[in-house]
Design an enzyme around this catalytic site. Structure first.
Site, short mmCIF file in Angstrom:
data_model
loop_
_atom_site.label_atom_id
_atom_site.label_comp_id
_atom_site.label_asym_id
_atom_site.label_seq_id
_atom_site.Cartn_x
_atom_site.Cartn_y
_atom_site.Cartn_z
N HIS A 234 -2.61 105.65 -6.53
CA HIS A 234 -3.61 106.19 -7.08
C HIS A 234 -3.73 107.50 -8.11
O HIS A 234 -4.52 108.46 -8.41
CB HIS A 234 -4.92 106.34 -6.32
CG HIS A 234 -5.66 105.96 -6.81
ND1 HIS A 234 -6.87 106.80 -8.01
CD2 HIS A 234 -7.10 105.63 -5.84
CE1 HIS A 234 -8.19 105.97 -8.56
NE2 HIS A 234 -8.19 105.29 -6.97
N THR B 272 -12.54 110.48 -13.31
CA THR B 272 -13.47 109.67 -12.86
C THR B 272 -14.64 109.87 -11.97
O THR B 272 -14.31 111.57 -11.83
CB THR B 272 -13.40 108.94 -11.78
OG1 THR B 272 -12.83 109.84 -10.44
CG2 THR B 272 -12.51 107.79 -11.84
#
Length: 656
Positions: free
Chosen positions: A370, A498
């Protein structure tokens, strides 16, 4: 911070149609082999290549501090009692007028000097690379749908087609031929060939380019364990593939000396050789070390290098990607979930940026690190791979073997020098892995009485209703409102990464209590009005999030900046309410793709749920991961009951 994405942006890559939320990182275009005419080397060339709009992407805006504080307090209000909220409100306003104001000015000044990126990119990257727990807790995974042609679900055939397709994707990407990504706010009007021709030169507000630069971390990349903060490593000159089976590690070149894909028949031959290799399972599988605490793994890696394994570790790190070939068939979805997340811990290299997993019965999944980016690149990539391998496979059941291919010479099994200290470290890592995995439970639910079609007909946001059902489910199970977080993308901005949507509001709290505790006190019309109110506010939160006006990333960047100073943190960042909302009980992501069966994310809160869900036209699917402090199966039963109640009301019927 959540693992995957929610449905918002559409990445238009060739003929694919995927609704996504997403990420960014940042690398310039490269050119590789110029042999663009070969159908096996590249996918079709786009009129609007991947990086065409990169320089014109707007920069992620830094919200006004007063707006962030206001949104933060609005998210805290339904989670706190009156006394707790007054305290948090007082702390937040003190921050806004004092230390926060100074930090905001510094953040804005720094941002003006970093026009190539976003204000949030460095803090996010640092957060992931400094995360010390097992990477299994941050690596998301998504399971492919089976190939519609069942005979192509053979492990060898499917693995070969996936490898070939992935390498061709990489070559198309690096040659600058991959189509750029677009966020369509109204796909029915803007996803047309005519619009695309105009859009190439004149992007509009309703359809904005999105940052797909993280794609360049998909390949030849690895997260190297270091004490305190890991390192991202990329070597795009490497041509070999890493394959794992029974904890053993193999490598072979999937590109030739000119950078062209070796023939699919050769790749199939090499994979067949690995699958038939009689070498027993590795007695001390190195892969399990990548599941360890990062500081522990960093120390063991140093010892591995000191023992003479530096060259082989570099081979692992620089590989195009990892292909894990598992020897076990899957019994059911729960067995499949466990296997795709972690397997036995021995047949994975969790540090690799990209891993394909193929079970003995041809089930396939993707897992990724990630730190280099969020879910957009992975989702778009998965969709493309699925389309290519199911519609245009390069090898077939019964394909002829490659002539004169010496796989025994082409394939190399890596062998590492291990001393007793390293062997004990591997044993301890396996014990820690087994202990962690024995506590994890994954449950799934499917609601088949309605979906997106009916919700849109009722003028409700499908995402809002799904989030409301999660809150209702938790309230029904535990009798309280839980903090929740849903990931949204700021990919329409350069290096946007994000932000978070906070779906628990005063509106959803009121509506949840009405449905769960007071259904007889409200008419159908009143309950429908509450649903509409929740939906409208949720749409507002989504719009604020994707436009860079959420509060989470902004506060996170201010916290990161404050942490860099040798000063005590302001009370805002030490307030228990801040810690509680930062570690949400309901950590969720939503995703829908024609390539994907389902996905699972781990949960950061030890007493929470990691939830992924998909709202399809006629049904709603949901998966929840949990630890023993929570009952995931019972939670999903409560979510199912909540959806039943919502759809009953939408049909104009009273609740029983």
């Amino acid at each position: 911070m959540s693992g995957l994405l929610s449905v918002r942006c559409v990445a238009s890559l060739r003929k694919s149609r995927m609704h996504l939320r997403a990420t960014a990182l940042g690398i310039t275009r490269r050119n590789y082999s110029s042999n663009k005419g070969s159908s096996t080397e590249y996918w079709s060339q786009s009129d609007t290549p991947l990086m065409h709009h990169q320089e014109s992407l707007p920069r992620l805006p830094i919200p006004k501090l007063e707006d962030t504080v206001r949104r933060y307090l609005a998210a805290q209000r339904p989670l706190l009692n009156d006394d707790q909220f007054r305290r948090t409100e007082r702390i937040a306003h003190d921050f806004q007028s004092g230390v926060g104001k100074q930090l905001q000015e510094e953040l804005v000044a720094q941002d003006k000097n970093k026009t190539h990126t976003s204000y949030i990119s460095e803090p996010y990257l640092y957060w992931y690379l400094s995360f010390r727990d097992s990477m299994m807790l941050t690596n998301p995974y998504v399971v492919f749908n089976p190939d519609p042609k069942t005979e192509y679900n053979d492990q060898l055939v499917r693995a070969t087609n996936i490898v070939c397709s992935a390498v061709r994707f990489m070559k198309t990407l690096r040659a600058g031929l991959q189509e750029s990504g677009v966020c369509h706010l109204n796909p029915t009007k803007s996803e047309t060939d005519g619009f695309k021709r105009v859009f190439r030169w004149a992007p509009s507000f309703r359809s904005r380019p999105i940052d797909l630069s993280p794609f360049f971390r998909l390949f030849n990349s690895t997260r190297i364990p270091k004490r305190r903060v890991d390192e991202l490593f990329t070597d795009d000159k490497a041509r070999h593939l890493l394959v794992m089976r029974k904890g053993n590690m193999y490598v072979f070149d999937s590109l030739d000396g000119d950078g062209n894909l070796v023939t699919p028949a050769e790749i199939q031959s090499h994979l067949r050789y690995i699958l038939s290799d009689p070498t027993p399972a590795a007695p001390f599988p190195l892969g399990v070390l990548t599941s360890e605490n990062r500081d522990v793994w960093a120390g063991l890696r140093d010892k591995l290098m000191a023992a003479g394994n530096t060259e082989d570790l570099q081979i692992v790190d620089s590989a195009l990607f990892c292909l894990s070939l598992d020897d076990e068939g899957m019994r059911d979805r729960f067995h499949l979930s466990d296997n795709m997340i972690h397997g036995d811990g021995c047949n994975r290299w969790f540090d690799k940026s990209l891993t394909f997993i193929l079970t003995k019965d041809g089930q396939a999944a993707l897992s990724f690190d990630h730190s280099w980016g969020d879910g957009l690149a992975l989702q778009v990539f998965q969709n493309e791979i699925f389309e290519e391998t199911t519609e245009r496979p390069l090898v077939h059941p019964g394909s002829a073997a490659a002539a004169a291919v010496d796989s025994a010479s082409a394939v190399r099994r890596l062998q590492f020098n291990l001393d007793s200290e390293l062997e004990n470290g591997i044993k301890k890592a396996q014990e820690n892995f087994d202990s962690l995995m024995s506590t994890l439970t994954i449950d799934a639910m499917e609601f088949k009485k309605g979906g997106k079609a009916l919700l849109k007909k009722s003028k409700l946001s499908p995402d809002a209703v799904a989030q409301l059902a999660l809150q209702m489910g938790f309230l029904r199970q535990y009798g309280q409102t839980a903090g929740a977080c849903e990931t949204c993308s700021t990919a329409a901005f350069r290096d946007g990464r994000t932000d978070s949507i906070r779906p628990v509001t005063l509106q959803t709290q009121r509506c949840s209590h009405a449905f769960v505790f007071q259904p007889g006190r409200h008419s159908v019309e009143q309950l429908q009005a509450m649903l509409s109110e929740c939906s409208a506010y949720h749409r507002q939160l989504i719009e604020e999030g994707i436009m860079g006006q959420g509060f989470d990333s902004h506060l996170f960047a201010l916290h990161y900046l404050a942490d860099s100073k040798a000063e005590a943190l302001h009370g805002l960042f030490t307030d228990p309410a801040y810690a509680a909302i930062d570690l949400s009980i309901l950590e969720s992501s939503t995703l829908t793709s024609p390539a994907m069966d389902y996905a699972v994310i781990f949960l950061y809160a030890p007493d929470g749920f990691g939830v992924t869900y998909s709202v399809l036209d006629d049904r709603i699917g949901c998966t929840a991961s949990s630890y023993p402090t929570r009952n995931g199966r019972e939670f999903l039963q409560c979510v199912h009951k909540s959806l039943e109640d919502i759809f009953t009301v939408l049909e104009g019927k009273t609740l029983g």
